[in-house]
Design an enzyme around this catalytic site. Structure first.
Site, short mmCIF file in Angstrom:
data_model
loop_
_atom_site.label_atom_id
_atom_site.label_comp_id
_atom_site.label_asym_id
_atom_site.label_seq_id
_atom_site.Cartn_x
_atom_site.Cartn_y
_atom_site.Cartn_z
N GLY A 2 -6.12 -1.55 -12.42
CA GLY A 2 -5.62 -0.58 -13.32
C GLY A 2 -5.00 -0.86 -14.79
N SER A 29 0.36 3.92 -4.41
CA SER A 29 -0.36 2.98 -4.15
C SER A 29 -0.56 2.17 -3.06
CB SER A 29 -0.48 1.88 -5.55
OG SER A 29 -0.43 2.35 -6.75
N ASN A 58 -3.26 -7.88 -2.12
CA ASN A 58 -3.78 -6.85 -3.36
C ASN A 58 -5.44 -7.11 -3.48
OD1 ASN A 58 -3.84 -4.16 -4.74
ND2 ASN A 58 -3.48 -5.37 -6.34
N THR A 112 -7.09 5.86 0.34
CA THR A 112 -8.67 5.55 0.49
C THR A 112 -9.11 5.88 2.13
OG1 THR A 112 -8.64 4.02 -1.17
CG2 THR A 112 -10.49 3.99 0.43
N CYS A 152 -0.78 3.08 -0.02
CA CYS A 152 -0.20 3.91 1.18
C CYS A 152 -1.09 4.75 1.94
CB CYS A 152 0.76 4.62 0.56
SG CYS A 152 2.23 3.65 0.01
N ARG A 173 5.42 5.66 2.57
CA ARG A 173 5.24 4.69 3.45
C ARG A 173 6.98 4.66 3.68
NH1 ARG A 173 2.16 -0.12 4.59
NH2 ARG A 173 0.54 0.60 3.32
N TYR A 193 -6.99 -7.31 -14.80
CA TYR A 193 -6.97 -6.53 -13.38
C TYR A 193 -7.19 -5.20 -13.50
CZ TYR A 193 -5.10 -4.39 -9.45
OH TYR A 193 -4.90 -3.66 -8.23
N ASP A 217 -8.69 8.44 -4.95
CA ASP A 217 -7.45 7.89 -6.06
C ASP A 217 -7.27 9.00 -6.93
OD1 ASP A 217 -5.90 5.58 -6.31
OD2 ASP A 217 -6.69 5.45 -8.44
N HIS A 225 -2.62 11.58 -8.85
CA HIS A 225 -2.81 10.34 -8.23
C HIS A 225 -3.15 10.94 -6.48
CE1 HIS A 225 -1.58 6.18 -6.68
NE2 HIS A 225 -2.91 6.02 -7.18
N ARG A 242 -9.34 -6.46 -3.70
CA ARG A 242 -9.70 -5.10 -3.83
C ARG A 242 -11.46 -5.19 -3.59
NH1 ARG A 242 -6.31 -0.42 -5.04
NH2 ARG A 242 -4.33 -1.40 -4.88
N LYS A 294 -6.46 4.47 -14.33
CA LYS A 294 -5.22 5.06 -14.41
C LYS A 294 -4.77 5.28 -15.81
CE LYS A 294 -4.40 4.79 -10.21
NZ LYS A 294 -4.47 4.10 -9.29
N ARG A 353 -1.19 -4.47 -10.83
CA ARG A 353 -0.61 -3.72 -11.76
C ARG A 353 0.73 -4.29 -12.43
NH1 ARG A 353 0.94 0.67 -11.03
NH2 ARG A 353 0.50 0.81 -8.76
P1 GTP Z 1 -4.61 2.86 -4.14
O1 GTP Z 1 -5.88 2.44 -4.22
O2 GTP Z 1 -3.65 1.39 -4.37
O3 GTP Z 1 -3.90 3.92 -4.92
O4 GTP Z 1 -4.14 2.80 -2.41
P2 GTP Z 1 -4.42 3.88 -1.20
O5 GTP Z 1 -3.68 4.91 -1.49
O6 GTP Z 1 -6.12 4.29 -1.34
O7 GTP Z 1 -4.22 2.91 -0.06
P3 GTP Z 1 -5.44 2.46 1.01
O8 GTP Z 1 -6.00 3.83 1.78
O9 GTP Z 1 -6.24 1.28 0.45
O10 GTP Z 1 -4.15 1.82 2.26
C1 GTP Z 1 -3.54 0.66 1.86
C2 GTP Z 1 -3.14 -0.20 3.09
O11 GTP Z 1 -2.68 0.82 4.05
C3 GTP Z 1 -4.31 -0.81 3.77
O12 GTP Z 1 -3.99 -2.03 4.19
C4 GTP Z 1 -4.62 0.04 4.99
O13 GTP Z 1 -5.12 -0.42 5.99
C5 GTP Z 1 -3.18 0.81 5.33
N1 GTP Z 1 -3.11 2.15 5.96
C6 GTP Z 1 -3.77 3.04 5.51
N2 GTP Z 1 -3.78 4.25 6.31
C7 GTP Z 1 -2.89 3.59 7.34
C8 GTP Z 1 -2.38 4.28 8.59
O14 GTP Z 1 -2.67 5.57 8.86
N3 GTP Z 1 -1.57 3.49 9.22
C9 GTP Z 1 -1.23 2.18 8.96
N4 GTP Z 1 -0.40 1.56 9.79
N5 GTP Z 1 -1.69 1.71 7.87
C10 GTP Z 1 -2.54 2.36 7.09
C1 SPV Z 2 -3.48 1.58 -7.73
O1 SPV Z 2 -2.50 0.72 -7.90
O2 SPV Z 2 -2.90 2.82 -7.41
C2 SPV Z 2 -4.64 1.59 -7.39
C3 SPV Z 2 -5.27 0.41 -7.96
O3 SPV Z 2 -5.60 2.38 -7.33
S1 SPV Z 2 -5.32 0.11 -9.80
O4 SPV Z 2 -6.62 0.64 -10.23
O5 SPV Z 2 -5.15 -1.20 -10.19
O6 SPV Z 2 -4.42 1.17 -10.43
MN MN Z 3 -4.12 4.40 -6.93
#
Ligand code: GTP
Ligand code: SPV
Ligand code: MN
Length: 580
Positions: free
Chosen positions: A198, A247, A363, A252, A249, A396, A196, A274, A225, A365, A205, A68
């Site tokens: 988002g 994002s 990033n 998922t 953090c 984070r 891309y 999300d 979010h 996906r 978004k 994004r």
């Molecule tokens: P968006 O789709 O961008 O909104 O992100 P999200 O909040 O869904 O993040 P996601 O769960 O995909 O995690 C992003 C990164 O953080 C990945 O590389 C994960 O492996 C890492 N991660 C997730 N949970 C943890 C955790 O509990 N501990 C650590 N150390 N890393 C984590």
């Molecule tokens: C984020 O960046 O928070 C995502 C990916 O979940 S995007 O759809 O690009 O916003």
């Molecule tokens: Mn997101």
């Protein structure tokens, strides 16, 4: 039957963009496969190993179009104050001139796809129709996974003129001519120059957060979010939680959590990963739906160990963007497994572990259908949503924020959300790892002045005595060597367990200046090898660090001037007083 307003709008858009062909998407399997064949033919997609990853494809995006672009994202309201100090603002007139000019003739030689989509379950009072017009077949294919697309959306629309109008074109993909503009008053989105996620999948978004947040303000609900999960305890009681983390953090991952062996009698159900739309129910509780039907998840770090549910969900009928490709035609990314001896990196260049650069883009996906997730909740498409008992804010933070704490009450919880901060990630272009304020994980996604958004949150809390309890979590605290103190992933259930105990009036806590922190004994750490010092460090609230934090929060709050709700300053003064 088709809405006259929709037909008129499509005619108008076609007059401006001048496509060679217009295709109305019905969302059918047949249409999807024809699109895939076309993209395989022109190189937009590569087919992955049909045996190991059936019906899966790889897309390599333009190297400058991988995340994004928040600096090119605008809220176009008549007055800059309505966008607020945290958004980029452009007047609707300037947008019409500057950005409108880029759309003139932009689809010459291309096909214009009309993509009607429904956000939210069919028949739900939460649900909304949008129509995205795009010249990117990759966007269409992703929208088919991420939304309820085609016929069903048109049925929902009927002859209504009430739908979000999203206009998208790849333009020339140049960052110099890239804009993502939102017109909340007209419920319209103009996005050009990026393919891309988002920036281009406008249902996500742009619609479900930036436009929807404005509607939510006007209509008395919340567009957030947030992930949504149900945690089932050994007795079979399910408690639903929603969580806002910025994002990349961990939404998922938390949404698909697999319990560790010591808590194997628990079960976590995925409702969403999300976005959450939340409304007060007739019972005074806050109910949430996931408006999406797919996951657009971060690939790096996803593995059988960290997130087995995601690995199963993405193993078929999925699209991969900017991952590496192994010689046997399977996707690979950092953290998935031991590195292959040889691969093609995310740009298609030969790569070995000795190359000294990541094989997948940080990033990178996957786009995977939600229904393929083994932990998908039986209630994930319930029209009324699921009742939320606790809201988690998280970020984070290598320092300062403890593993978990509970806000004193709703207003304090809004303060906790409004003042939260997180280190930036690869999900957006720009520097990575710098701490920035990201209130409610909505900094890049709130479609109006965030001071008003905080006021809206405060007001929501006055409407019912049964609002969820609010917590803050941080899985990312590190030791002096920079190693994560907390094992994370499945082990995060231990924190959820304490949160659920608190919601039910149990769970021991110590009152600290920032909120209630679990006593070390109150956290179930059975079967976990974690030193006493690590636990103490994870739960430690350092008054000196927090005094500095309070100053950073004040600096952030001052940006909103008089518009910031007094309750937040009051909560800030109370924090300072408690810190002594
Ligand atoms: P968006 O789709 O961008 O909104 O992100 P999200 O909040 O869904 O993040 P996601 O769960 O995909 O995690 C992003 C990164 O953080 C990945 O590389 C994960 O492996 C890492 N991660 C997730 N949970 C943890 C955790 O509990 N501990 C650590 N150390 N890393 C984590
Ligand atoms: C984020 O960046 O928070 C995502 C990916 O979940 S995007 O759809 O690009 O916003
Ligand atoms: Mn997101």
């Amino acid at each position: 039957m088709c809405s006259r307003a929709l037909n008129e709008w499509i005619e108008e858009v076609a007059r401006v963009t001048q496509p060679d062909r217009i295709v109305w998407c019905d969302g059918s399997e047949r249409e999807y496969h024809a699109l895939l064949e076309q993209m395989l033919g022109d190189g937009t997609l590569l087919r992955l190993n049909e045996r190991k990853y059936p019906n899966c494809y790889l897309h390599r995006s333009h190297p400058t179009d991988v995340a994004r672009t928040e600096h090119l994202t605008f809220i176009c309201t008549p007055k800059p104050e309505d966008a607020g100090p945290t958004n980029n603002w452009m007047s609707p007139q300037e947008a019409r001139e500057r950005v409108g000019a880029l759309f003139r003739g932009c689809m010459k030689g291309r096909t214009m796809y009309v993509v009607p989509y429904l956000m939210g379950p069919p028949g739900s009072p939460f649900s909304e129709v949008g129509v995205e017009v795009t010249d990117s077949p990759y966007v269409v294919a992703n929208m088919r996974i991420m939304t309820r697309m085609g016929k069903i959306a048109l049925e929902h629309l009927g002859d209504s003129e009430h739908f979000v109008r999203g206009l998208h074109s790849l333009g020339d993909l140049s960052p110099e001519r890239r804009y993502i503009c939102h017109f909340p008053e007209e419920r319209a989105i103009w996005s050009i120059g990026s393919g891309y996620g988002g920036n281009a999948l406008l249902g996500k978004k742009c619609h479900s957060l930036r436009i929807a947040s404005v509607e939510a303000r006007d209509e008395g609900w919340l567009a957030e979010h947030m992930l949504i999960i149900g945690v089932e305890d050994p007795e079979g009681n399910v408690t639903y939680l929603a969580g806002a983390f910025p994002s990349a953090c961990g939404k998922t991952n938390l949404a698909m959590l697999v319990p560790p062996p010591a808590l194997s009698r628990y079960k976590v159900w995925t409702v969403g990963d999300d976005i959450a739309w939340l409304r007060l129910g007739p019972d005074g509780r806050l109910w949430a739906v996931n408006p999406e039907t797919g996951f657009f998840g971060v690939a790096p770090g996803t593995s059988v160990k960290t997130n087995p549910n995601a690995m199963i969900a993405l193993s078929r009928n999925s699209i991969f963007t900017n991952v590496a490709l192994t010689p046997e035609g399977t996707p690979w990314w950092e953290g998935m497994s031991d590195p292959p001896e040889f691969a093609y990196d995310w740009q298609g260049k030969p790569w070995t572990p000795a190359s000294g650069r990541p094989a997948a883009h940080p990033n990178a996906r996957y786009t995977a259908p939600a229904r393929q997730c083994p932990s998908i909740s039986p209630h994930w498409e319930d029209p009324q949503g699921v009742p939320i008992s606790a809201i988690l804010f998280g970020g984070r933070r290598a320092r300062v924020a403890p593993l978990v704490y509970e806000a004193f009450d709703w207003a304090h919880g809004v303060f906790v959300g409004a003042s939260m901060a997180s280190e930036t990630t690869a999900a957006a272009m720009g520097e990575i790892g710098v701490v920035r304020r990201d209130p409610m994980a909505m900094l890049p996604f709130c479609g109006y002045n965030m001071a008003d958004y905080f006021r809206h949150w405060l007001w929501m809390g006055t409407r019912s005595p049964r609002m969820p309890r609010i917590f803050h979590v941080n899985w990312f605290r590190t030791d002096e060597r920079g190693q994560f103190l907390w094992p994370g992933f499945g082990e995060n259930l231990r924190v959820l367990k304490w949160i659920i105990e608190r919601v039910n009036g149990r769970g021991d806590a110590e009152e600290t200046p920032i909120g209630y922190v679990p006593t070390p004994e109150a956290l179930d750490l059975e079967g976990l090898t974690l030193s006493k010092e690590a636990v103490r460090e994870l739960l430690h609230v350092d008054p000196n660090e927090w005094r500095q934090e309070a100053e950073a929060i004040a600096e952030f709050f001052r940006r909103f001037g008089d518009r910031l709700p007094e309750e937040l300053w009051q909560a800030h003064r109370q924090l300072l007083r408690r810190l002594g």
